[in-house]
Design a protein around this motif. Structure first.
Motif, PDB file in Angstrom:
ATOM      1  N   LYS A   1      -1.758   2.541   5.638  1.00  0.00           N
ATOM      2  CA  LYS A   1      -2.035   1.895   4.366  1.00  0.00           C
ATOM      3  C   LYS A   1      -3.323   2.408   3.744  1.00  0.00           C
ATOM      4  N   VAL A   2      -3.239   2.694   2.446  1.00  0.00           N
ATOM      5  CA  VAL A   2      -4.391   3.139   1.664  1.00  0.00           C
ATOM      6  C   VAL A   2      -4.504   2.190   0.473  1.00  0.00           C
ATOM      7  N   PRO A   3      -5.674   1.604   0.237  1.00  0.00           N
ATOM      8  CA  PRO A   3      -5.824   0.696  -0.907  1.00  0.00           C
ATOM      9  C   PRO A   3      -5.588   1.429  -2.229  1.00  0.00           C
ATOM     10  N   THR A   4      -4.840   0.798  -3.129  1.00  0.00           N
ATOM     11  CA  THR A   4      -4.579   1.420  -4.429  1.00  0.00           C
ATOM     12  C   THR A   4      -5.860   1.584  -5.231  1.00  0.00           C
ATOM     13  N   SER A   5      -6.867   0.761  -4.964  1.00  0.00           N
ATOM     14  CA  SER A   5      -8.135   0.855  -5.691  1.00  0.00           C
ATOM     15  C   SER A   5      -8.881   2.149  -5.358  1.00  0.00           C
ATOM     16  N   ALA A   6      -8.545   2.784  -4.230  1.00  0.00           N
ATOM     17  CA  ALA A   6      -9.212   4.023  -3.824  1.00  0.00           C
ATOM     18  C   ALA A   6      -8.531   5.263  -4.386  1.00  0.00           C
ATOM     19  N   LEU A   7      -7.443   5.086  -5.122  1.00  0.00           N
ATOM     20  CA  LEU A   7      -6.670   6.220  -5.622  1.00  0.00           C
ATOM     21  C   LEU A   7      -6.724   6.301  -7.137  1.00  0.00           C
ATOM     22  N   ASP A   8      -6.586   7.523  -7.659  1.00  0.00           N
ATOM     23  CA  ASP A   8      -6.449   7.743  -9.097  1.00  0.00           C
ATOM     24  C   ASP A   8      -4.970   7.913  -9.406  1.00  0.00           C
ATOM     25  N   GLY A   9      -4.247   6.826  -9.470  1.00  0.00           N
ATOM     26  CA  GLY A   9      -2.817   6.879  -9.742  1.00  0.00           C
ATOM     27  C   GLY A   9      -2.011   7.002  -8.462  1.00  0.00           C
ATOM     28  N   LEU A  10      -0.700   6.890  -8.606  1.00  0.00           N
ATOM     29  CA  LEU A  10       0.190   6.881  -7.449  1.00  0.00           C
ATOM     30  C   LEU A  10       0.362   8.249  -6.807  1.00  0.00           C
ATOM     31  N   ALA A  11       0.072   9.322  -7.510  1.00  0.00           N
ATOM     32  CA  ALA A  11       0.280  10.669  -6.986  1.00  0.00           C
ATOM     33  C   ALA A  11      -1.005  11.294  -6.436  1.00  0.00           C
ATOM     34  N   ASP A  12      -2.030  10.515  -6.224  1.00  0.00           N
ATOM     35  CA  ASP A  12      -3.324  11.026  -5.774  1.00  0.00           C
ATOM     36  C   ASP A  12      -3.338  11.219  -4.256  1.00  0.00           C
ATOM     37  N   THR A  13      -2.782  12.342  -3.780  1.00  0.00           N
ATOM     38  CA  THR A  13      -2.739  12.588  -2.341  1.00  0.00           C
ATOM     39  C   THR A  13      -4.101  13.043  -1.807  1.00  0.00           C
ATOM     40  N   ALA A  14      -4.908  13.682  -2.637  1.00  0.00           N
ATOM     41  CA  ALA A  14      -6.237  14.105  -2.186  1.00  0.00           C
ATOM     42  C   ALA A  14      -7.113  12.890  -1.886  1.00  0.00           C
ATOM     43  N   GLY A  15      -7.059  11.888  -2.738  1.00  0.00           N
ATOM     44  CA  GLY A  15      -7.812  10.667  -2.502  1.00  0.00           C
ATOM     45  C   GLY A  15      -7.302   9.926  -1.274  1.00  0.00           C
TER      46      GLY A  15
ATOM     47  N   GLY B   1     -13.127   6.405  21.119  1.00  0.00           N
ATOM     48  CA  GLY B   1     -13.632   7.523  21.903  1.00  0.00           C
ATOM     49  C   GLY B   1     -12.634   8.665  22.021  1.00  0.00           C
ATOM     50  N   ARG B   2     -11.530   8.566  21.285  1.00  0.00           N
ATOM     51  CA  ARG B   2     -10.498   9.611  21.301  1.00  0.00           C
ATOM     52  C   ARG B   2     -10.331  10.166  19.890  1.00  0.00           C
ATOM     53  N   PRO B   3     -10.757  11.403  19.655  1.00  0.00           N
ATOM     54  CA  PRO B   3     -10.670  11.958  18.301  1.00  0.00           C
ATOM     55  C   PRO B   3      -9.226  12.250  17.883  1.00  0.00           C
ATOM     56  N   ARG B   4      -8.945  12.089  16.595  1.00  0.00           N
ATOM     57  CA  ARG B   4      -7.645  12.436  16.037  1.00  0.00           C
ATOM     58  C   ARG B   4      -7.701  13.888  15.583  1.00  0.00           C
ATOM     59  N   GLY B   5      -6.541  14.507  15.486  1.00  0.00           N
ATOM     60  CA  GLY B   5      -6.475  15.872  14.977  1.00  0.00           C
ATOM     61  C   GLY B   5      -6.674  15.892  13.475  1.00  0.00           C
ATOM     62  N   ARG B   6      -6.692  17.079  12.914  1.00  0.00           N
ATOM     63  CA  ARG B   6      -6.834  17.238  11.467  1.00  0.00           C
ATOM     64  C   ARG B   6      -5.506  16.953  10.796  1.00  0.00           C
ATOM     65  N   VAL B   7      -5.547  16.397   9.590  1.00  0.00           N
ATOM     66  CA  VAL B   7      -4.344  16.067   8.833  1.00  0.00           C
ATOM     67  C   VAL B   7      -3.722  17.355   8.311  1.00  0.00           C
ATOM     68  N   LYS B   8      -2.448  17.560   8.642  1.00  0.00           N
ATOM     69  CA  LYS B   8      -1.714  18.726   8.156  1.00  0.00           C
ATOM     70  C   LYS B   8      -1.046  18.406   6.823  1.00  0.00           C
ATOM     71  N   SER B   9      -0.359  17.269   6.767  1.00  0.00           N
ATOM     72  CA  SER B   9       0.287  16.861   5.522  1.00  0.00           C
ATOM     73  C   SER B   9       0.464  15.355   5.495  1.00  0.00           C
ATOM     74  N   LEU B  10       0.647  14.838   4.293  1.00  0.00           N
ATOM     75  CA  LEU B  10       0.936  13.423   4.149  1.00  0.00           C
ATOM     76  C   LEU B  10       1.970  13.244   3.064  1.00  0.00           C
ATOM     77  N   GLU B  11       2.752  12.187   3.236  1.00  0.00           N
ATOM     78  CA  GLU B  11       3.848  11.904   2.308  1.00  0.00           C
ATOM     79  C   GLU B  11       3.872  10.410   2.035  1.00  0.00           C
ATOM     80  N   ARG B  12       4.000  10.068   0.784  1.00  0.00           N
ATOM     81  CA  ARG B  12       4.054   8.666   0.413  1.00  0.00           C
ATOM     82  C   ARG B  12       5.367   8.061   0.898  1.00  0.00           C
ATOM     83  N   VAL B  13       5.306   6.872   1.458  1.00  0.00           N
ATOM     84  CA  VAL B  13       6.499   6.173   1.929  1.00  0.00           C
ATOM     85  C   VAL B  13       7.199   5.571   0.720  1.00  0.00           C
ATOM     86  N   LYS B  14       8.486   5.805   0.643  1.00  0.00           N
ATOM     87  CA  LYS B  14       9.273   5.261  -0.469  1.00  0.00           C
ATOM     88  C   LYS B  14       9.639   3.825  -0.158  1.00  0.00           C
TER      89      LYS B  14
END
Length: 74
Positions: A28-42, A59-72
């Motif tokens: 989940k990403v708050p809508t207030s943190a995004l510039d519109g619904l298509a703001d994948t960079a934000g 204490g367990r690091p996550r890997g780097r994000v390769k891609s993200l997709e909005r859930v329909k």
């Protein structure tokens, strides 16, 4: 079986694929943190900040994000 509550518009859910091939669903990403619904960079910036916080606490690091997709929504 109980049904999930519908999202109320305060958050947008994303599925994340990391460079190591792991998947994190319905982040989940708050809508207030995004510039519109298509703001994948934000969304990516918010999710990376969440990952840093999770890694710091667990204490367990996550890997780097390769891609993200909005859930329909259904």
């Amino acid at each position: 079986m109980a049904r999930k509550k519908p999202m109320d518009g305060e958050f947008i859910a994303f599925n994340i694929i990391y460079e190591d091939g792991s998947l994190s669903s319905n982040r989940k990403v708050p809508t207030s943190a995004l510039d519109g619904l298509a703001d994948t960079a934000g969304a990516k910036a918010v999710i990376e900040a969440q990952d840093r916080d999770i890694a710091e606490r667990s204490g367990r690091p996550r890997g780097r994000v390769k891609s993200l997709e909005r859930v329909k929504r259904k």
